[in-house]
Structures are given as structure tokens and as C-alpha cells.
Design a protein around this motif. Structure first.
Motif, PDB file in Angstrom:
ATOM      1  N   MET A   1       0.820  -1.211   0.000  1.00 15.93           N
ATOM      2  CA  MET A   1       0.000   0.000   0.000  1.00 15.93           C
ATOM      3  C   MET A   1       0.854   1.261   0.000  1.00 15.93           C
ATOM      4  O   MET A   1       0.484   2.274  -0.619  1.00 15.93           O
ATOM      5  N   MET A   2       2.004   1.236   0.668  1.00 18.28           N
ATOM      6  CA  MET A   2       2.872   2.413   0.684  1.00 18.28           C
ATOM      7  C   MET A   2       3.326   2.768  -0.726  1.00 18.28           C
ATOM      8  O   MET A   2       3.384   3.954  -1.097  1.00 18.28           O
ATOM      9  N   TRP A   3       3.664   1.768  -1.510  1.00 18.99           N
ATOM     10  CA  TRP A   3       4.064   1.994  -2.905  1.00 18.99           C
ATOM     11  C   TRP A   3       2.924   2.636  -3.684  1.00 18.99           C
ATOM     12  O   TRP A   3       3.121   3.574  -4.460  1.00 18.99           O
ATOM     13  N   SER A   4       1.722   2.147  -3.452  1.00 14.99           N
ATOM     14  CA  SER A   4       0.552   2.685  -4.139  1.00 14.99           C
ATOM     15  C   SER A   4       0.300   4.147  -3.756  1.00 14.99           C
ATOM     16  O   SER A   4      -0.017   4.984  -4.604  1.00 14.99           O
ATOM     17  N   ILE A   5       0.444   4.461  -2.459  1.00 11.73           N
ATOM     18  CA  ILE A   5       0.278   5.850  -1.998  1.00 11.73           C
ATOM     19  C   ILE A   5       1.294   6.761  -2.682  1.00 11.73           C
ATOM     20  O   ILE A   5       0.966   7.857  -3.149  1.00 11.73           O
ATOM     21  N   TRP A   6       2.529   6.308  -2.724  1.00 10.49           N
ATOM     22  CA  TRP A   6       3.605   7.116  -3.309  1.00 10.49           C
ATOM     23  C   TRP A   6       3.311   7.429  -4.776  1.00 10.49           C
ATOM     24  O   TRP A   6       3.459   8.570  -5.219  1.00 10.49           O
ATOM     25  N   LYS A   7       2.870   6.416  -5.518  1.00 10.36           N
ATOM     26  CA  LYS A   7       2.532   6.620  -6.919  1.00 10.36           C
ATOM     27  C   LYS A   7       1.359   7.591  -7.065  1.00 10.36           C
ATOM     28  O   LYS A   7       1.389   8.501  -7.907  1.00 10.36           O
ATOM     29  N   GLY A   8       0.336   7.394  -6.252  1.00 12.55           N
ATOM     30  CA  GLY A   8      -0.842   8.246  -6.341  1.00 12.55           C
ATOM     31  C   GLY A   8      -0.542   9.694  -6.023  1.00 12.55           C
ATOM     32  O   GLY A   8      -0.996  10.615  -6.732  1.00 12.55           O
ATOM     33  N   LEU A   9       0.221   9.950  -4.966  1.00 10.27           N
ATOM     34  CA  LEU A   9       0.551  11.320  -4.569  1.00 10.27           C
ATOM     35  C   LEU A   9       1.423  12.006  -5.617  1.00 10.27           C
ATOM     36  O   LEU A   9       1.247  13.195  -5.911  1.00 10.27           O
ATOM     37  N   ASN A  10       2.355  11.276  -6.191  1.00  7.88           N
ATOM     38  CA  ASN A  10       3.220  11.859  -7.222  1.00  7.88           C
ATOM     39  C   ASN A  10       2.428  12.205  -8.475  1.00  7.88           C
ATOM     40  O   ASN A  10       2.658  13.253  -9.101  1.00  7.88           O
ATOM     41  N   GLU A  11       1.483  11.342  -8.854  1.00 10.74           N
ATOM     42  CA  GLU A  11       0.639  11.639 -10.002  1.00 10.74           C
ATOM     43  C   GLU A  11      -0.201  12.889  -9.737  1.00 10.74           C
ATOM     44  O   GLU A  11      -0.391  13.729 -10.623  1.00 10.74           O
ATOM     45  N   GLU A  12      -0.707  13.017  -8.513  1.00  7.60           N
ATOM     46  CA  GLU A  12      -1.512  14.193  -8.157  1.00  7.60           C
ATOM     47  C   GLU A  12      -0.679  15.460  -8.219  1.00  7.60           C
ATOM     48  O   GLU A  12      -1.122  16.499  -8.746  1.00  7.60           O
ATOM     49  N   ARG A  13       0.523  15.409  -7.693  1.00  8.38           N
ATOM     50  CA  ARG A  13       1.383  16.591  -7.681  1.00  8.38           C
ATOM     51  C   ARG A  13       1.742  17.026  -9.107  1.00  8.38           C
ATOM     52  O   ARG A  13       1.740  18.221  -9.425  1.00  8.38           O
ATOM     53  N   LYS A  14       2.039  16.051  -9.966  1.00  9.14           N
ATOM     54  CA  LYS A  14       2.358  16.393 -11.357  1.00  9.14           C
ATOM     55  C   LYS A  14       1.157  17.015 -12.057  1.00  9.14           C
ATOM     56  O   LYS A  14       1.298  17.982 -12.815  1.00  9.14           O
ATOM     57  N   ALA A  15      -0.034  16.467 -11.790  1.00  8.64           N
ATOM     58  CA  ALA A  15      -1.241  16.999 -12.412  1.00  8.64           C
ATOM     59  C   ALA A  15      -1.539  18.420 -11.933  1.00  8.64           C
ATOM     60  O   ALA A  15      -1.970  19.278 -12.710  1.00  8.64           O
ATOM     61  N   LEU A  16      -1.304  18.686 -10.660  1.00  7.26           N
ATOM     62  CA  LEU A  16      -1.570  20.015 -10.117  1.00  7.26           C
ATOM     63  C   LEU A  16      -0.580  21.049 -10.642  1.00  7.26           C
ATOM     64  O   LEU A  16      -0.905  22.229 -10.774  1.00  7.26           O
ATOM     65  N   LYS A  17       0.645  20.626 -10.931  1.00 10.12           N
ATOM     66  CA  LYS A  17       1.671  21.541 -11.423  1.00 10.12           C
ATOM     67  C   LYS A  17       1.499  21.858 -12.907  1.00 10.12           C
ATOM     68  O   LYS A  17       1.953  22.893 -13.379  1.00 10.12           O
ATOM     69  N   SER A  18       0.854  20.933 -13.632  1.00  8.94           N
ATOM     70  CA  SER A  18       0.732  21.111 -15.089  1.00  8.94           C
ATOM     71  C   SER A  18      -0.371  22.113 -15.459  1.00  8.94           C
ATOM     72  O   SER A  18      -1.227  22.449 -14.661  1.00  8.94           O
TER      73      SER A  18
END
Length: 539
Positions: free
Chosen positions: A522-539
């Protein structure tokens, strides 16, 4: 989508899926159940209850064998997993990912800090702090952390902490450090990981508030199939048996207090009657709902707990407690690495009998506490969320253990009150209160506190199981929560009959070990999800 979109959610970040919460549900006797999670969970648990009652003596022997067998085999795995959860949580606090807000950039918290902290504390480990607040520090002081490792009264090796042989002060610090280790950052990091996963994927990605949603970045649409069913069913088992363990501890201590005050005999029948009585109160809280039930009772709990702690602080060894707060914190921080080291240990009683059991217990509780925390934490940033869930309860645990445990050790060692140490674990708190003024009132508050913790745990636990077994619907039928609250009490009763607290602990450990592996993924999944969110918010 799983639920109607919150106005603060960014529609571009929601996961595009045709699945809706409850779409696979069927209506049975007014229940809105998710097939097959509800049916598999219910059938297995009913079968477990029947078989345990039919083969009582055999079940008792099996449970008493099972707990040490599992902790002996998987102690290293549980300790490594616990360390990973702490490190992962700290990383999230200090990285840019911490600025992501649960629920969207414009979301704001549904509850103020006081109500939020009250529910966190009551759901997280309320009964355990009452049961072990006095007994655990005394147990560690009298055994391995007095400076040597003892097995059946015979010295076998040095303890892993700084040697304290012949040094009573160092022995106290070792005992308190070992106790705080079990109630500090590690268990709350477990809760934080699960709660963050559930809150993020539900409030930011529009997925159902259920365990399977936390694995969407890794499994994709397969979470709606059998992999998701397995995850949610395992979460139900872990929650139910972890909760039953806590209810068993609570029943033992509440009945011990009633015996202490009113002479009510401690019998199996009395335990059953007490669990049934408190479960009936929990059912009333279930019907009242989250805000009127759990929130109000949690705030009552906080007030009563604060009153009892202040009573012990002012009428007990105040200077010892004040000095101990700082010294115990330093001892905990400086000894956290040797205490959490899974390899080369000779203190097997502490490693397996205490730490491995605790970690499995906390992990088995994590779907319950994690989902409950997620439901009341919308609007917090990841950094605020992790900091508050990890740091604040750890500080409260240090204060609580320093007050109760420090007072108990002071009574036994400095005032010769050996009756406290010689008592059964469930009685130690009340035996300690004998030396205080207003003993009857203080003991009664302690009993009420245990019972209210029991009610809030049962109520919020049934809410979580109900949410999972209804496919992530946040407001399933009340009748369904009544069903699960009733079964939580029944399972606690059956396990007590079929082997006592040992059986309850075995059940929690058995479900906690496989769930530990899920949480690591689950930690791996959280890390992927948060990074995708951050990239989307920055774009």
C-alpha cells in the motif's frame, strides 16, 4: 464515480471508471450488502463462532498454541514492516507531497482540532492505554529491562538497552522507553498509512471508501474483481478480530474494577453479561449516528481520561512524573533503534511476546482505525494529517504512560506497595488507586472510561466493517451496522470462552501478519498516487 463529487474536487483528477459504490450490492432483509464480500465475511465468521463453541477445549488448546507460533515465526517481518511505516510517514512530512490537500485544493476540515483529536484517540487505542498503562511498565521493570534478560526467573543474557543491573533509575528509564515504544510512533504510523491511502483515493480520486481503492495505481480496474474482493474480505477479518481483542481486554478490566469496587465475582458468565450490556449501549450509539454517537462519546472520553490523569498527577508523585516526562522521552528516542532492531536479539520474551504481538494487533486494527480516521480527516493537508496522526498521539501516549506507569513504579519501588505488581494485569490500575484519596470515585471513573472506550470502539468498528461490506457506501443502512456491532460482541464472547485473552490475541495476530504484507504494498501505491496528483496540479 463512487460517490457524488465534492465541490472541492478537481474533476480532471478523478479516476475515470464506470464502477459506482454499491453497484454490485443486493438488498437482503433491508440490508444493502456488497456481494460477495458481505456474504463470505459473514459466513466465515458465523462458521468460526459455531466451531469454536462446538469444540471448546480443542479450540482453547489451538489458540494458546497459535499466538506464540506465529509471533515466533514472523517477528522479524513485523518489526521490519513497522520500521518501514515510520520512515515512510516521516518522508511524506518533509517532501513536497505533504502540501497535497485531502479532498482537493479548496477542501476544508469537517471537524475542529478538539473533536478530531478526540475521535483519533478514542478509536486508536483507548482501551489498551487503560489496560496496559500501569501493567506494562511494571512488567518491563520486573523482567528484561531491569538490565538482564530473564526466562522463567533465570538470567539468560543482557537486555538490548543500556545495562541497568543494580541501577534502579536506569531500570525505570528502560522500562518506560520499552513501554512508550509500543504506544508511540510505530503503531500510529501504521494507522497513518492506511488512513492516508483511504482518504486520498476516496476524496481526491473519487473511489469508494474501502481498502481495495488504495491499490488502484497498482491493480487498476482489477480492484473491482476478485483481487479487490480478497483485499476487502481480509480487511473485514482483521478489523473484527483486532476489535474483538480490544473488547476482550476492556471486558476483563471493567469486570476487575467492578469486582474491586462492588465485589461482583469475576466469572465467565459475568464477562458475557458485561459484554452484552456494553454492546447494547454501543448499538444505541450506532443508531444515533457518527456525530451524535461516536463524536459525543469520544469527547466525553477525552474529558474523563484527562480528569483521571490529572487526578493521578496531582495526588501522586507529581515531581517524579514531571521529571519522568522529559527523561522518558529522551530514553524512548535514544533507544528506539535497538528496540526496533529485528535481528540478533536474545530478549525473545520482549521481541515476540510483546513487540511482535503488538505490531500484529495494531496492523489488524489498521483497517478499522484507518478508515475511521479517513472519514473524519477530509480537508487536511498530507503534512498536517501525518504530523497530527503520528506526533500528537505519540506525545499523548508519553504523557499517559509517564503518569500511570511512572506512578506505579514509584509505588512499588519507592513505597514498597508490592500488591500492585503482584496483582493480575486487569486489576493493577485499581490496586494502584488504593493509595490515593477518593479511591472509590477514581476507580469508578476508570471503569466508566473503559466502558465508554468499549462503546466507541464497537460503534466506529461496526461503521468501518459496514462501509467495507457495502462496497464503500459512506452511509449504509443503520440495520447493517447493528448487525456488525452485534457480531463484534458475539465474537469477543466466543473467543473469551474458547481460550480467554490468549485466544483473542491469537485471532488478532493471525489476521495481522498477512495484512502487514498488504500495507507494505500500500505504501508503494500511496507514493505513486501522490506523485501523479502533484504532477497533475503543477501542469
Amino acid at each position: 464515480m463512487s460517490e457524488p463529487m465534492h465541490k472541492d474536487q478537481d474533476p480532471d483528477l478523478l479516476i475515470d471508471t464506470d464502477f459506482e459504490a454499491g453497484q454490485d450490492n443486493v438488498q437482503v432483509l433491508g440490508l444493502d450488502v456488497h456481494n460477495p464480500v458481505f456474504f463470505v465475511s459473514a459466513v466465515v465468521i458465523v462458521g468460526f463462532v459455531i466451531l469454536t463453541l462446538m469444540f471448546g477445549e480443542t479450540a482453547s488448546d489451538f489458540f494458546n498454541w497459535l499466538r506464540p507460533a506465529i509471533t515466533n515465526m514472523f517477528d522479524w517481518m513485523l518489526l521490519i514492516a513497522g520500521n518501514l511505516f515510520v520512515v515512510f510517514s516521516l518522508i511524506l512530512i518533509f517532501t513536497p507531497l505533504g502540501s497535497i490537500r485531502l479532498g482537493g485544493a479548496e477542501a476544508r476540515p469537517d471537524y475542529g482540532y478538539m473533536g478530531w483529536f478526540s475521535m483519533l484517540f478514542a478509536a486508536g487505542m483507548g482501551i489498551g492505554l487503560m489496560f496496559f498503562g500501569v501493567s506494562e511498565p511494571l512488567s518491563h521493570y520486573a523482567s528484561s529491562f531491569g538490565g538482564v534478560v530473564m526466562e522463567n526467573g533465570v538470567r539468560t543474557d543482557w537486555a538490548p538497552l543500556a545495562g541497568a543491573e543494580g541501577d534502579a533509575h536506569a531500570a525505570r528509564l528502560n522500562a518506560m522507553a520499552a513501554t512508550i515504544f509500543h504506544w508511540g510512533a510505530h503503531p500510529w504510523a501504521i494507522y497513518a498509512v492506511v488512513a492516508l491511502a483511504l482518504a486520498f483515493f476516496s476524496y481526491n480520486r473519487g473511489l469508494p471508501l474501502t481498502l481495495r481503492s488504495a491499490f488502484y495505481p497498482l491493480l487498476g480496474e482489477r480492484i473491482w474483481g476478485w483481487p479487490g474482493h480478497v483485499i476487502d474480505t481480509l480487511a473485514v477479518f482483521a478489523t473484527l478480530f483486532g476489535l474483538a481483542t480490544s473488547l476482550g481486554f476492556g471486558a476483563e478490566q471493567a469486570l476487575a474494577g467492578l469486582n474491586f469496587l462492588f465485589g461482583i465475582p469475576v466469572t465467565e458468565t459475568a464477562k458475557i453479561v458485561l459484554i452484552l450490556f456494553i454492546t447494547s449501549i454501543a448499538l444505541a450509539s450506532v443508531v444515533a449516528g457518527l456525530d451524535a454517537g461516536v463524536k459525543r462519546l469520544s469527547e466525553i472520553n477525552m474529558v474523563l481520561a484527562l480528569l483521571l490523569m490529572l487526578f493521578i498527577f496531582f495526588f501522586g508523585p507529581t515531581l517524579v512524573i514531571m521529571t519522568g516526562l522529559w527523561e522518558n522521552t529522551v530514553a524512548y528516542v535514544t533507544n528506539i533503534l535497538p528496540l526496533s532492531n529485528p535481528f540478533g536479539r536474545t530478549d525473545t520474551n520482549f521481541l515476540q511476546g510483546w513487540t511482535a504481538f503488538y505490531w500484529a494487533w495494531w496492523i489488524s486494527w489498521s483497517p478499522f482505525v484507518g478508515m475511521f480516521i479517513a472519514r473524519v480527516s477530509r480537508g487536511r493537508t498530507v503534512r498536517e494529517f501525518i504530523t497530527c496522526v503520528l506526533v500528537i498521539p505519540t506525545i499523548v501516549s508519553i504523557i499517559w504512560m509517564s503518569t500511570f506507569g511512572g506512578s506505579a513504579i514509584d509505588q512499588v519501588i519507592d513505597h514498597g506497595n508490592t500488591a500492585v505488581a503482584d496483582s493480575d494485569q486487569a486489576v493493577m490500575l485499581f490496586e494502584m488507586l488504593k493509595s490515593y484519596p477518593l479511591t472509590q470515585i477514581a476507580s469508578f471513573i476508570g471503569i466508566v472510561l473503559v466502558m465508554v472506550f468499549f462503546v466507541t470502539s464497537s460503534d466506529s468498528g461496526s461503521l468501518v466493517i459496514d462501509t467495507i461490506t457495502s462496497g464503500g457506501i459512506e452511509e449504509p443502512p443503520v440495520a447493517q451496522r447493528v448487525f456488525w456491532a452485534t457480531f463484534e460482541g458475539i465474537v469477543a464472547i466466543v473467543l473469551l470462552i474458547g481460550g480467554g485473552l490468549g485466544a483473542l490475541q491469537a485471532a488478532a495476530v493471525t489476521t495481522g501478519v498477512p495484512f502487514a504484507l498488504l500495507l507494505v504494498v500500500m505504501m508503494w501505491s500511496i507514493w505513486k498516487g501522490l506523485n501523479e496528483e502533484r504532477k497533475a496540479l503543477k501542469s
